[in-house]
Write an enzyme that holds these catalytic residues in place. Structure first.
Site, mmCIF file in Angstrom:
data_model
loop_
_atom_site.group_PDB
_atom_site.id
_atom_site.type_symbol
_atom_site.label_atom_id
_atom_site.label_comp_id
_atom_site.label_asym_id
_atom_site.label_seq_id
_atom_site.Cartn_x
_atom_site.Cartn_y
_atom_site.Cartn_z
ATOM 1 N N ASP A 250 10.166 9.004 12.653
ATOM 2 C CA ASP A 250 11.303 9.312 11.569
ATOM 3 C C ASP A 250 12.670 8.627 12.728
ATOM 4 O OD1 ASP A 250 12.664 8.268 9.435
ATOM 5 O OD2 ASP A 250 13.355 10.618 9.850
ATOM 6 N N ASP A 254 14.610 4.894 13.617
ATOM 7 C CA ASP A 254 15.559 4.714 13.960
ATOM 8 C C ASP A 254 16.781 4.020 15.406
ATOM 9 O OD1 ASP A 254 15.645 4.240 10.341
ATOM 10 O OD2 ASP A 254 17.275 5.512 10.840
HETATM 11 C C1 IPM Z 1 11.629 5.999 6.264
HETATM 12 C C2 IPM Z 1 12.959 7.000 5.959
HETATM 13 C C3 IPM Z 1 11.897 8.002 4.994
HETATM 14 C C4 IPM Z 1 11.736 9.142 5.635
HETATM 15 C C5 IPM Z 1 12.972 8.906 3.919
HETATM 16 C C6 IPM Z 1 13.424 7.577 2.869
HETATM 17 C C7 IPM Z 1 11.626 9.731 3.019
HETATM 18 O O1 IPM Z 1 13.614 7.080 6.724
HETATM 19 O O2 IPM Z 1 11.206 5.581 6.333
HETATM 20 O O3 IPM Z 1 11.709 6.361 7.586
HETATM 21 O O4 IPM Z 1 11.974 10.033 6.294
HETATM 22 O O5 IPM Z 1 10.163 8.635 5.831
HETATM 23 MG MG MG Z 2 13.677 7.470 8.477
#
Ligand code: IPM
Ligand code: MG
Length: 369
Positions: A250, A254
């Site tokens: 996660d 990002d």
């Molecule tokens: C992602 C998002 C999700 C996650 C959230 C919206 C639950 O941040 O798909 O990366 O944490 O997996």
């Molecule tokens: Mg995410």
């Protein structure tokens, strides 16, 4: 073969707007490429909560299990921030991932030449970047038990989540990373925290086992996830495929997203085991969230959602040529200077709308025929 079926869950915030452009592209494929899809739509997230008091009804869950692919927009928004945890919009998304058993989440981070100047990193560091993050999506601290908020005898409270992985969970996601690497530059870097976590030690051992026994031809390296985050912004082009757990994935995805200039560009595919017709269980969604601050203003960049549909063509419908066509159309439109607001600095001119970006991509698709 039967007409392939798609379930569209546009969700909240900018979800319906960006998905609106994807629907036009699906229509284009029907009209111009003779590729019909059997499309149905339903609610997820806050939208489902508003209508049914739950972020995902059992009926929608059952439909998702039956279709060839789910296309999801985004979930969440400030209106739902104070809801009970069990009915928060995100729970709908996590239920889909878990019950469809979508263990392998593919998050490509590709820097389009036209956007290399726009990244927060120097151009030579990101130009030509093409990496694939494979994030485990159905286990780890997102789902591990025990979990919860508990009252302690001394009057304090304690919050618990459990990082937990089994041999088979690690091996299956490792295999999907090695398979992808073979079709790319044949390199996998596995990231965990084996220096502090037992689950990290197991992760490293099992990935190594899969490598030695099944994929010795692929180059494998290991990195602690914190060092991996640092290397991702220092020299991202050293990577080809990165495989990592749910929570690290996660964060790292990002980080990788920002290398490409905007979160508005990044698609994802979440894949499970093959169904009876041979297609994997699958859900496709942009990596970005619901962006409530710009929802309803036709400012959102639809490219991440459109590229997610390209991934559906590639991974669910085995049509790499049509996926290439759609990706090339996006690349051309960017090269020609089309920019939504997320792709412009404060002094970079006027952004185009969500629908104008869709128009431009459709025009490019026409031109490709
Ligand atoms: C992602 C998002 C999700 C996650 C959230 C919206 C639950 O941040 O798909 O990366 O944490 O997996
Ligand atoms: Mg995410």
């Amino acid at each position: 073969m039967n007409t392939p079926s798609l379930l569209i869950l546009a969700g909240d915030g900018i979800g319906p707007e960006v998905m609106g452009e994807v629907k036009r592209i699906i229509t284009w494929y029907g009209e111009k490429r003779d590729m019909e899809f059997d499309v149905s739509e339903d609610l997820v997230g806050g939208a489902a909560y508003d209508a049914h008091g739950t972020p995902l009804t059992d009926a929608t869950m059952a439909k998702a299990q039956e279709v060839d692919a789910v296309l999801l927009g985004a979930v969440g928004g400030p209106a739902y921030d104070n809801l009970d945890f069990s009915v928060k919009p995100e729970r709908g998304l996590l239920r889909l991932r878990k019950e469809m058993d979508l263990f392998s989440n593919l998050r490509p981070a590709q820097c389009f030449d036209a956007l290399a100047d726009f990244s927060s990193l120097k151009k030579d560091i990101v130009a030509g970047l093409d990496i694939m993050i494979v994030r485990e999506l159905t286990s780890g601290s997102y789902f591990g038990e025990p979990r919860g908020i508990f009252d302690l005898p001394n009057g304090e409270r304690e919050g618990i989540n459990t990082q937990r992985y089994t041999t088979s969970e690690i091996r299956r996601v490792a295999r999907s990373a090695f398979e992808l690497a073979r079709k790319r530059n044949n390199k996998v870097c596995s990231m965990e925290k084996a220096n502090v976590m037992e689950s990290g030690i197991l992760w490293r051992e099992e990935v190594t086992w899969v490598h030695e026994n099944e994929y010795p031809d692929v180059e494998l390296s290991h990195m602690y996830a914190d060092a991996g985050a640092m290397q991702l912004v220092r020299w991202p082009k050293q990577f080809d495929v990165i495989v990592t757990d749910n929570l690290f994935g996660d964060l790292l995805s990002d980080t990788a997203a920002m290398l490409t200039g905007s979160l508005g560009m990044l698609p994802s595919a979440s894949l499970g085991v093959p169904m009876e017709n041979g297609r994997p269980k699958a859900m496709y969604e942009p990596v970005h969230g619901s962006a409530p601050d710009i929802a309803g203003e036709s400012k959102a960049n639809p490219i991440a959602c459109i590229l997610s549909f390209a991934m559906a063509l590639r991974y669910s419908f085995n049509d790499g040529a049509e996926a290439d066509r759609l990706e090339a159309a996006v690349e051309k439109v960017l090269a020609d200077g089309a920019r939504t607001a997320d792709l412009l600095g404060p002094e970079d001119g006027t952004p185009i709308s969500t629908t104008a970006m869709g128009d431009a991509i459709l025009a490019e698709l026409d031109a490709s025929l």
